[in-house]
Design a protein around this motif. Structure first.
Motif, PDB file in Angstrom:
ATOM      1  N   SER A 291     -17.178 -30.333 -81.950  1.00 36.08           N
ATOM      2  CA  SER A 291     -16.364 -29.327 -82.634  1.00 36.08           C
ATOM      3  C   SER A 291     -17.185 -28.590 -83.694  1.00 36.08           C
ATOM      4  O   SER A 291     -16.976 -27.387 -83.928  1.00 36.08           O
ATOM      5  N   ALA A 292     -18.127 -29.274 -84.329  1.00 38.06           N
ATOM      6  CA  ALA A 292     -19.008 -28.617 -85.297  1.00 38.06           C
ATOM      7  C   ALA A 292     -19.882 -27.576 -84.611  1.00 38.06           C
ATOM      8  O   ALA A 292     -20.094 -26.469 -85.128  1.00 38.06           O
TER       9      ALA A 292
ATOM     10  N   ALA B 210     -17.699 -24.575 -83.799  1.00 34.34           N
ATOM     11  CA  ALA B 210     -17.418 -23.802 -85.009  1.00 34.34           C
ATOM     12  C   ALA B 210     -18.629 -22.972 -85.431  1.00 34.34           C
ATOM     13  O   ALA B 210     -18.487 -21.832 -85.894  1.00 34.34           O
TER      14      ALA B 210
ATOM     15  N   MET C  76     -10.463 -30.060 -83.710  1.00 36.29           N
ATOM     16  CA  MET C  76     -10.739 -28.914 -84.571  1.00 36.29           C
ATOM     17  C   MET C  76      -9.513 -28.530 -85.382  1.00 36.29           C
ATOM     18  O   MET C  76      -9.623 -28.181 -86.560  1.00 36.29           O
TER      19      MET C  76
ATOM     20  N   LYS D 121     -10.483 -26.406 -88.464  1.00 30.20           N
ATOM     21  CA  LYS D 121     -11.319 -25.386 -87.822  1.00 30.20           C
ATOM     22  C   LYS D 121     -10.444 -24.595 -86.848  1.00 30.20           C
ATOM     23  O   LYS D 121      -9.884 -25.147 -85.919  1.00 30.20           O
ATOM     24  N   GLU D 122     -10.340 -23.295 -87.070  1.00 29.46           N
ATOM     25  CA  GLU D 122      -9.455 -22.466 -86.267  1.00 29.46           C
ATOM     26  C   GLU D 122     -10.190 -21.862 -85.074  1.00 29.46           C
ATOM     27  O   GLU D 122     -11.216 -21.206 -85.237  1.00 29.46           O
TER      28      GLU D 122
END
Length: 254
Positions: free
Chosen positions: A193-194, A197, A219, A224-225
């Motif tokens: 997910s990082a 992003a 996320m 995190k959108e």
């Protein structure tokens, strides 16, 4: 061309809109679709957990369900890859080996079928914005298909694809793996997910809803959108008639 839809458990039970989009895209491309009602699970969750004999009845049911289909198309590289394991599982079985081989040979993941069988790379879709693509482990490593999603996404009008760092890394879902090894799974999805992003993309696209559910859920929980989309949803984004770009490129229908 007649196509039987293999819905998969996850799409059938939790994301039916993905199945609907897949059907609409295939029918727009000239396919006649049907849905064998006797289909259930492909047997992958129990098989991957070591319950070989207990999984065989579900596999036999699927071979019977699609016995008379010309082509079988599913929205998950992971589940279709399970069909491709059947000949190994039933090797030497006088009743089922040949039926397992027959199912493997006519089964395709959704994007794979569009490109490899229909010969189409541009379905006339439009999606404005930037996106990154997650390659699922099973589709890439087991089914052996790493190209067709990109070939189709590159032709989506208005879509800018952003490269994903560590694209080969697993998202940590792995079906039962995320249940049996939650701590490791969490670290893996945090890394994934990082990376998603960091692309700054508006959309995360994949060909497996299990991966999207896992990454998108993590996320969301960590603030995190990003909008997650199965590739069938993307390819079914067709502009209004005055905006449509010419005829579909490539391909011939049988």
């Amino acid at each position: 061309m007649k196509v039987s839809i293999f819905s998969t458990c996850l799409v059938d039970l939790m994301f039916p809109g993905v199945g609907k989009d897949m059907v609409e895209v295939l029918e727009r491309l000239g396919c006649e679709t049907d849905f064998p009602a006797s289909q259930v699970c492909c047997g992958q969750p129990t098989y991957n957990s070591g319950y070989l004999e207990e999984s065989k009845q579900a596999m036999i049911n699927m071979m019977n369900a699609f016995e008379h289909s010309d082509y079988v198309v599913g929205p998950s590289g992971s589940c279709v890859a399970m069909f491709h394991e059947y000949p190994h599982i039933f090797k030497g079985d006088p009743d089922w080996e040949m039926k397992a081989i027959a199912l493997k040979e006519k089964s395709f993941e959704f994007t794979q079928f569009i490109v490899r069988v229909l010969g189409i790379t541009d379905v006339g879709a439009r999606l404005e914005g930037s996106a990154t693509y997650h390659r699922s482990c099973h589709m890439t490593r087991l089914l052996g298909e790493a190209e067709t999603p990109f070939m189709l996404l590159e032709k989506v009008d208005g879509l800018q694809l952003e490269p994903l760092k560590n694209a080969d890394n697993c998202c940590g879902f792995g079906g039962t793996f995320s249940v049996k090894m939650p701590e490791i799974s969490e670290q893996m999805v945090d890394e994934k997910s990082a990376c998603v992003a960091d692309t700054g993309a508006e959309y995360l696209i994949s060909a497996d809803m299990g991966c999207l559910m896992n990454i998108g859920g993590r996320m969301s929980r960590t603030g995190k959108e990003i909008q997650v989309m199965h590739i069938a949803e993307v390819l079914n984004r067709i502009p209004a008639e005055p905006e449509r770009r010419g005829a579909l490129e490539g391909g011939a229908f049988a």
